[in-house]
Write a protein that holds these residues in place. Structure first.
Motif, PDB file in Angstrom:
ATOM      1  N   LEU A 185     -30.373  46.311  70.803  1.00 31.84           N
ATOM      2  CA  LEU A 185     -30.493  45.413  69.652  1.00 31.84           C
ATOM      3  C   LEU A 185     -30.748  43.980  70.101  1.00 31.84           C
ATOM      4  N   LEU A 186     -30.041  43.540  71.133  1.00 28.43           N
ATOM      5  CA  LEU A 186     -30.249  42.183  71.644  1.00 28.43           C
ATOM      6  C   LEU A 186     -31.671  42.014  72.178  1.00 28.43           C
ATOM      7  N   MET A 187     -32.175  43.023  72.885  1.00 33.44           N
ATOM      8  CA  MET A 187     -33.557  42.953  73.380  1.00 33.44           C
ATOM      9  C   MET A 187     -34.541  42.794  72.231  1.00 33.44           C
ATOM     10  N   PHE A 188     -34.309  43.547  71.150  1.00 26.47           N
ATOM     11  CA  PHE A 188     -35.202  43.473  69.989  1.00 26.47           C
ATOM     12  C   PHE A 188     -35.216  42.056  69.413  1.00 26.47           C
ATOM     13  N   LEU A 189     -34.033  41.439  69.322  1.00 31.01           N
ATOM     14  CA  LEU A 189     -33.948  40.080  68.778  1.00 31.01           C
ATOM     15  C   LEU A 189     -34.593  39.062  69.716  1.00 31.01           C
ATOM     16  N   MET A 190     -34.633  39.392  71.000  1.00 27.90           N
ATOM     17  CA  MET A 190     -35.170  38.455  72.001  1.00 27.90           C
ATOM     18  C   MET A 190     -36.647  38.670  72.322  1.00 27.90           C
ATOM     19  N   THR A 191     -37.293  39.656  71.710  1.00 24.14           N
ATOM     20  CA  THR A 191     -38.695  39.946  72.060  1.00 24.14           C
ATOM     21  C   THR A 191     -39.642  38.751  71.892  1.00 24.14           C
ATOM     22  N   PRO A 192     -39.353  37.783  70.991  1.00 24.48           N
ATOM     23  CA  PRO A 192     -40.239  36.601  70.963  1.00 24.48           C
ATOM     24  C   PRO A 192     -40.260  35.821  72.273  1.00 24.48           C
ATOM     25  N   LEU A 193     -39.245  36.008  73.138  1.00 25.11           N
ATOM     26  CA  LEU A 193     -39.212  35.311  74.424  1.00 25.11           C
ATOM     27  C   LEU A 193     -40.150  35.939  75.447  1.00 25.11           C
TER      28      LEU A 193
END
Length: 575
Positions: A185-193
């Motif tokens: 879930l954290l990776m999904f939220l961070m994909t804009p990075l």
């Protein structure tokens, strides 16, 4: 400390320094360390042989051999072709779900290797926004079960060597699931990075490949886009031959019909990605020849076949061979494979029959360049035997009915009988470099304990260890392992840190299990460096990532993962 202890410490320090600062293969470094330990008489041959027969190592090798057979099945390839869609969110969760859950049972490196192609080939999103999550998903999934990653089996073998029963199959599951899904879930939220990087240009010779659509083909009635024919790794659908006409260029909305001939251009090494499509036959298979053993030839400048087509020649009868693909440097080919007029200098990839090398007309027409070994195509029955047998073997091990190594050994015998694999293939797939790394690391750990170095270290830190809470000792072991795995390799980190953890447990008088789990989880938690884990290295090589991309995206993942694992270990064991 005596001279022997100083020697062992020097070899230990030199090994870590060489792993960090040189470009030498880990197997070469550990082999040198092993020789140094034997020459300085810190170990005897019996100690090394004992490490070669380590139960965890044997289980790992058997698991890798079985995984290479499972990787032949159509399951991952079929799913991989449908993963990436126009919706980035849907693509991410499909990729994460497949990789995470399959990595819990199958070799996660093989899964990443299988999925890199479809991800790079997708037409909707930059591959660089999906490749790092692909690697991290495989790492996270590997921590869910005992067999998910090699580090778990290495730590398990240490437990058994020290008189403990070892891990149960599901001992990792609570921690791995909670930490893995949270990090997903954290990776999904961070994909804009994640960066948007243009794909690397693939360096391969592009061949012209034809495949026939049979009446029972699963592609019929659906469009090119619905069949995900644009997501095949390094294979491009350039034309469709239908009723004497060519459809070119092929648009996404073209519907596949029975009798179509699909014309691809691309890397012949990836032709196996067409095998999993039911009812699609390559030109060579349509001519009655299998294409596992391929011979590459070039048409000579005096060849009698120049200017003629394969169909007019009766190529199959003339040479006891069928053409799988054609390559013509400097020119794009078009039309049906059998109707292309051959020219001097054309490269042909031939599926050959038993009489091919005895034909007297070979030297008049061809220069034989090389033989290529292609992956064997499995029948549906072999597919079911491989997948069903593997899941059954894992189920027996998970329920403690049968020892995993024993089950895998019998399963490999079944795979040989069913002709899914061969004895020669098993020999080729034995992971010699990995065996050397693990045996070297195990031997170094043995020397540290046998020479009394671990005992000396425990005496030095004893006053500190007895004055701190066990949870802080656990955190120290975890962090040291985490740093080591980012600097060297996951298996080496696990093997080198376990003796220290075990000595600390004896000093503190606390249970070994939370510390063993901490070493296993930390050794797999390589999210910051592209070099610490093999899946990171695969995606790093597949794209134009820089080191900073892994640090920027991986550091928050590492902190989240570590915090969850340590918190669960603290409350699970009451530390």
């Amino acid at each position: 400390m005596d001279i022997n202890q100083y020697l062992v410490l020097a070899i230990f320090a030199s090994t870590i320094l060489a792993l960090i600062t040189t470009n030498k293969r880990p197997s070469s470094i550990f082999a040198a360390s092993l020789l140094a330990l034997i020459i300085t008489q810190q170990l005897v041959i019996g100690d090394v042989i004992n490490n070669f027969t380590n139960q965890g190592l044997i289980t790992l090798v058997l698991l890798l051999l079985v995984s290479s057979a499972v990787d032949k099945t159509s399951l991952i390839k079929r799913l991989g072709r449908t993963l990436v869609t126009a919706s980035f969110n849907a693509s991410y969760w499909r990729l994460f779900g497949l990789t995470f859950f399959s990595s819990a049972l199958l070799n996660n490196t093989a899964i990443v290797a299988s999925l890199i192609g479809p991800v790079k080939q997708n037409q909707y999103h930059h591959a660089s926004r999906l490749l790092i999550p692909l690697s991290y998903s495989a790492i996270l999934g590997g921590t869910v079960t005992l067999i998910g990653t090699s580090t778990n089996l290495i730590v398990d073998s240490f437990l058994i060597e020290h008189g403990h029963p070892g891990f149960n199959f599901w001992d990792f599951t609570l921690y791995g699931l909670v930490a893995g899904l949270s990090c997903g879930l954290l990776m999904f939220l961070m994909t804009p990075l994640l960066p948007e990087i243009a794909n690397k240009s693939s360096e391969y010779n592009s061949y012209f490949i034809e495949a026939d659509v049979d009446e029972d083909c699963e592609l019929i009635g659906k469009s090119v886009e619905e069949n995900h024919l644009r997501n095949l790794p390094e294979l491009f659908l350039i034309e469709i031959a239908r009723g004497g006409k060519l459809i070119s260029p092929v648009t996404p909305d073209v519907v596949i019909q029975s009798g179509d001939k699909l014309i691809f251009s691309g890397n012949i090494q990836h032709v196996g990605n067409l095998d999993h499509i039911i009812g699609l036959k390559l030109f060579a298979e349509s001519n009655g020849l299998e294409r596992e053993n391929l011979t590459e030839v070039i048409i000579s400048n005096r060849a009698q076949i120049i200017g003629q087509t394969l169909k007019a020649l009766g190529f199959r009868a003339l040479f006891d061979a069928a053409v799988v693909a054609i390559r013509r440097d400097g020119e794009s080919l078009s039309g049906k494979l059998g109707e292309i007029k051959l020219q001097s200098g054309d490269f042909l990839l031939l599926a050959t029959g038993p009489d091919f090398m005895q034909r007297h007309n070979l030297t008049k027409n061809f220069f034989i360049l090389s033989e290529k070994k292609m992956e064997t195509k499995l029948s549906r029955t072999q597919d079911w035997i491989t997948l069903g047998g593997f899941l059954f073997t894992v189920a027996l091990a998970a329920t403690s009915i049968l020892n995993l190594a024993t089950g895998l050994l019998f399963f490999i015998a079944i795979l040989v009988i069913a002709r899914v694999t061969t004895n020669n293939e098993i020999k080729r797939n034995i992971p010699l470099n990995l065996i050397v790394v693990i045996v070297g690391a195990l031997s170094l750990a043995t020397a540290l304990e046998k020479s009394g170095v671990i005992h000396q270290i425990m005496q030095l830190i004893g006053p500190w260890a007895t004055s701190v809470s066990p949870i802080w000792a656990l955190v120290m072991v975890y962090v040291l392992t985490l740093i080591l795995t980012e600097l060297v390799t996951n298996n080496a980190a696990a093997a080198l840190m376990f003796p220290l953890a075990y000595g600390l447990v004896q000093t503190l008088g606390v249970p070994i299990m939370p510390f063993a789990l901490a070493v296993a989880f930390a050794a797999s938690a390589s999210f910051i460096s592209p070099y610490g884990y093999q899946t990171n290295l695969l995606v790093f090589s597949a794209s134009n990532y820089k080191f900073k991309h892994f640090i920027k995206f991986g550091l928050p993942i590492s902190i989240c993962y570590s915090t969850i694992v340590l918190t669960l270990l603290k409350y699970s064991f009451g530390l």
